[in-house]
Design a protein around this motif. Structure first.
Motif, mmCIF file in Angstrom:
data_model
loop_
_atom_site.group_PDB
_atom_site.id
_atom_site.type_symbol
_atom_site.label_atom_id
_atom_site.label_comp_id
_atom_site.label_asym_id
_atom_site.label_seq_id
_atom_site.Cartn_x
_atom_site.Cartn_y
_atom_site.Cartn_z
ATOM 1 N N SER A 3 0.843 -1.186 0.000
ATOM 2 C CA SER A 3 0.000 0.000 0.000
ATOM 3 C C SER A 3 0.884 1.244 0.000
ATOM 4 O O SER A 3 1.921 1.281 0.654
ATOM 5 C CB SER A 3 -0.904 0.018 1.239
ATOM 6 N N VAL A 4 0.478 2.253 -0.778
ATOM 7 C CA VAL A 4 1.250 3.486 -0.890
ATOM 8 C C VAL A 4 0.772 4.451 0.185
ATOM 9 O O VAL A 4 -0.412 4.756 0.276
ATOM 10 C CB VAL A 4 1.062 4.124 -2.297
ATOM 11 N N LYS A 5 1.705 4.916 1.039
ATOM 12 C CA LYS A 5 1.355 5.862 2.087
ATOM 13 C C LYS A 5 1.410 7.278 1.519
ATOM 14 O O LYS A 5 2.279 7.599 0.710
ATOM 15 C CB LYS A 5 2.349 5.746 3.261
ATOM 16 N N ARG A 6 0.468 8.110 1.950
ATOM 17 C CA ARG A 6 0.414 9.491 1.479
ATOM 18 C C ARG A 6 0.722 10.406 2.656
ATOM 19 O O ARG A 6 0.276 10.166 3.772
ATOM 20 C CB ARG A 6 -0.988 9.788 0.941
ATOM 21 N N ASN A 7 1.505 11.434 2.412
ATOM 22 C CA ASN A 7 1.858 12.363 3.475
ATOM 23 C C ASN A 7 1.217 13.726 3.263
ATOM 24 O O ASN A 7 1.138 14.230 2.134
ATOM 25 C CB ASN A 7 3.374 12.536 3.561
ATOM 26 N N VAL A 8 0.742 14.313 4.345
ATOM 27 C CA VAL A 8 0.285 15.706 4.349
ATOM 28 C C VAL A 8 1.104 16.399 5.429
ATOM 29 O O VAL A 8 0.918 16.137 6.626
ATOM 30 C CB VAL A 8 -1.224 15.815 4.663
ATOM 31 N N ILE A 13 -0.737 9.622 6.160
ATOM 32 C CA ILE A 13 -2.176 9.319 6.136
ATOM 33 C C ILE A 13 -2.405 7.825 5.939
ATOM 34 O O ILE A 13 -1.803 7.197 5.064
ATOM 35 C CB ILE A 13 -2.886 10.086 4.990
ATOM 36 N N GLY A 14 -3.296 7.262 6.735
ATOM 37 C CA GLY A 14 -3.626 5.840 6.645
ATOM 38 C C GLY A 14 -5.070 5.606 6.220
ATOM 39 O O GLY A 14 -5.623 6.351 5.404
ATOM 40 N N ARG A 15 -5.693 4.606 6.817
ATOM 41 C CA ARG A 15 -7.023 4.154 6.387
ATOM 42 C C ARG A 15 -8.130 5.147 6.777
ATOM 43 O O ARG A 15 -7.970 5.962 7.681
ATOM 44 C CB ARG A 15 -7.324 2.789 7.018
ATOM 45 N N GLY A 20 -18.698 11.235 6.997
ATOM 46 C CA GLY A 20 -19.889 12.020 7.284
ATOM 47 C C GLY A 20 -20.401 12.723 6.045
ATOM 48 O O GLY A 20 -19.957 12.437 4.926
ATOM 49 N N THR A 21 -21.344 13.647 6.235
ATOM 50 C CA THR A 21 -21.958 14.351 5.102
ATOM 51 C C THR A 21 -20.946 15.184 4.349
ATOM 52 O O THR A 21 -20.943 15.243 3.124
ATOM 53 C CB THR A 21 -23.084 15.274 5.615
ATOM 54 N N PHE A 22 -20.081 15.862 5.098
ATOM 55 C CA PHE A 22 -19.168 16.812 4.465
ATOM 56 C C PHE A 22 -17.704 16.400 4.537
ATOM 57 O O PHE A 22 -16.846 17.107 4.045
ATOM 58 C CB PHE A 22 -19.312 18.192 5.124
ATOM 59 N N ALA A 23 -17.393 15.284 5.202
ATOM 60 C CA ALA A 23 -15.982 14.960 5.419
ATOM 61 C C ALA A 23 -15.744 13.466 5.590
ATOM 62 O O ALA A 23 -16.648 12.712 5.936
ATOM 63 C CB ALA A 23 -15.488 15.691 6.661
ATOM 64 N N LYS A 24 -14.480 13.068 5.335
ATOM 65 C CA LYS A 24 -14.000 11.730 5.684
ATOM 66 C C LYS A 24 -13.023 11.901 6.840
ATOM 67 O O LYS A 24 -12.332 12.918 6.927
ATOM 68 C CB LYS A 24 -13.260 11.097 4.501
ATOM 69 N N VAL A 25 -12.961 10.894 7.710
ATOM 70 C CA VAL A 25 -11.982 10.928 8.798
ATOM 71 C C VAL A 25 -10.991 9.796 8.555
ATOM 72 O O VAL A 25 -11.383 8.646 8.361
ATOM 73 C CB VAL A 25 -12.655 10.765 10.179
ATOM 74 N N LYS A 26 -9.697 10.156 8.542
ATOM 75 C CA LYS A 26 -8.655 9.167 8.285
ATOM 76 C C LYS A 26 -7.705 9.061 9.477
ATOM 77 O O LYS A 26 -7.451 10.048 10.168
ATOM 78 C CB LYS A 26 -7.865 9.542 7.024
#
Length: 450
Positions: A3-8, A13-15, A20-26
């Protein structure tokens, strides 16, 4: 497959752990400290589309300022070209109500412990003039030591029309105070206290005090506070819950009263916030000042092309078949929450007239492109009043102005609309039934729909 990890920034950032209606929680990890965090990811386009920039900026600032051991901490805010990342404390113990699912109900002592922590968190926010307005099970989490953490204090309270819509159509109204459900102006502190009372009842009973399959019956029960406490509730617990679930917000017990009650004070160890913490809001300003500037620039480029052109399908949908008389007839006494009028003035002149009329009525005006939001305080000064107007081109040199209530009382909107239209007499076009422009519009629509 790897799996490729993404950085902010410094976060890996993981799974996805929530949506929700307006957002994802990772789930994410701070690569500098190895600390686990939760990152709420919101698309800038969504925030802009729903006109939520100012609201979310304010609520994120509130979450940074409101620091308490029983409230999920907001660490910082980051942004990429397309997304906003809200970095939150990662809470590992799951939802409080998962315990009820597994155990049926909690003991009175355990319920009291969580209720005390909930009241401490809510009380801390109220002392700063901040109200949650949407306390419900999914906002109550547990940390690794099984202490309560209230999440989304502020972020859950989206613009009021959005909150009302959520409760009445897709969310659960079971925890909402009767004065909120009836769309009356309400006191945020009293509404939060009601929700805390419902939560306490569910912890001790294992089921809801108000639970009906159809909304009208549910609303009637909530409005009448029609509930009964099970036999295993102690008399002092029953007494406190009845004082909290008082349908009259003026006589409902306040937080100070709850904290003085003998039942609440048993084994009470207050959880207090640290007073010495400095809070920096520079990251919030950087993210949202940038998004707003970019948005205004994009909108101003679009606006050079004039208002949106409404296609035949949209026109037919709005005017209910090919009967366009309602579009032009402003004599009707009944005004729906969404109304329209037509003008043959240039779009820029219509916009200028709308802004001038609104300002003469003491309303705040926010215009982007050919869409305007008017805001003010309701006549009883207890709630916000807002109207959104959008100009569409429906035929050459023929414009339709779509007017809809965004927040506030419907009767007040009726009064506003009649008053507003009298100030736009020179703009609103009232053609005769035989006017060739109407016939031409109807003919072109008819041909387009075939």
């Amino acid at each position: 497959m790897m799996s490729v990890k993404r950085n902010v920034g410094k976060y890996e950032i993981g799974r996805t752990i929530g949506e929700g209606t307006f957002a994802k929680v990772k789930f994410a990890r701070n690569t500098e400290t190895n600390e686990s965090v939760a990152i709420k990811v919101m698309a800038k386009t969504t925030i802009l589309k729903h006109r939520m920039v100012d609201q979310i900026k304010r609520e994120i600032s509130i979450m940074k300022i409101v620091r308490h051991p029983c409230i999920v901490r907001l660490h910082e805010v980051l942004a990429s070209q397309t997304k906003i990342y809200i970095v939150l404390e990662f809470v590992t113990g799951g939802e409080l109500f998962d315990k009820i699912v597994h155990h049926g109900r909690l003991s009175e002592n355990e319920s009291r412990k969580y209720f005390q922590q909930l009241i401490d968190a809510v009380s801390h926010c109220h002392s700063k003039g901040i109200y949650h307005r949407d306390l419900k099970p999914e906002n109550l989490l547990l940390d690794s030591k099984k202490n309560l953490k209230v999440s989304d204090f502020g972020l859950s309270a989206l613009p009021q029309q959005g909150v009302d819509l959520l409760h009445t159509t897709c969310g659960t109204p079971n925890y909402v105070a009767p004065e909120v459900l009836s769309h009356r102006g309400y006191d945020g502190a009293a509404a939060d206290v009601w929700s805390c009372g419902v939560i306490l009842y569910v912890l001790m009973a294992g089921y809801l005090p108000f639970d009906e399959t159809d909304l009208p019956s549910l609303y009637n029960k909530i409005n009448a506070a029609d509930f009964s406490c099970p036999f295993w509730f102690s008399p002092s617990a029953t007494s406190l819950i009845r004082k909290i679930l008082d349908p009259n917000p003026k006589t409902r017990i306040k937080i100070e009263g709850i904290k003085r009650s003998p039942w609440f004070l048993k084994n009470y160890v207050p959880v207090r916030a640290r007073q010495d913490e400095m809070v920096n809001l520079d990251d919030v300003s950087a993210v949202f000042d940038d998004i707003e500037d970019k948005y205004v620039n994009e909108e101003s480029r679009d606006s050079e092309n004039g208002p949106l052109i409404m296609n035949a399908f949209e026109m037919i949908t709005l005017s209910q078949g090919l009967n366009l008389s309602a579009l032009f007839d402003r004599r009707q006494d009944y005004i729906k929450r969404q109304t329209r009028f037509v003008s043959r003035q240039p779009a820029k002149d219509i916009l200028a007239a709308i802004e001038a009329a609104a300002q003469s009525m003491g309303l705040k005006v926010h215009t982007r492109s050919y869409k305007t939001r008017l805001e003010g305080v309701s006549a009883n000064r207890a709630s916000q009043f807002a109207v959104v107007l959008e100009i569409f081109e429906v035929a050459p040199s023929l414009f339709m102005v779509d007017v809809r209530k965004a927040a506030g009382d419907t009767l007040e909107y009726h009064r506003f609309y009649k008053n507003f239209c009298t100030r736009l007499e020179n703009v609103i076009w009232r053609p005769r039934d035989s006017d060739p422009a109407i016939l031409q519009t109807m003919t072109s629509l008819s041909n387009s729909s075939e």
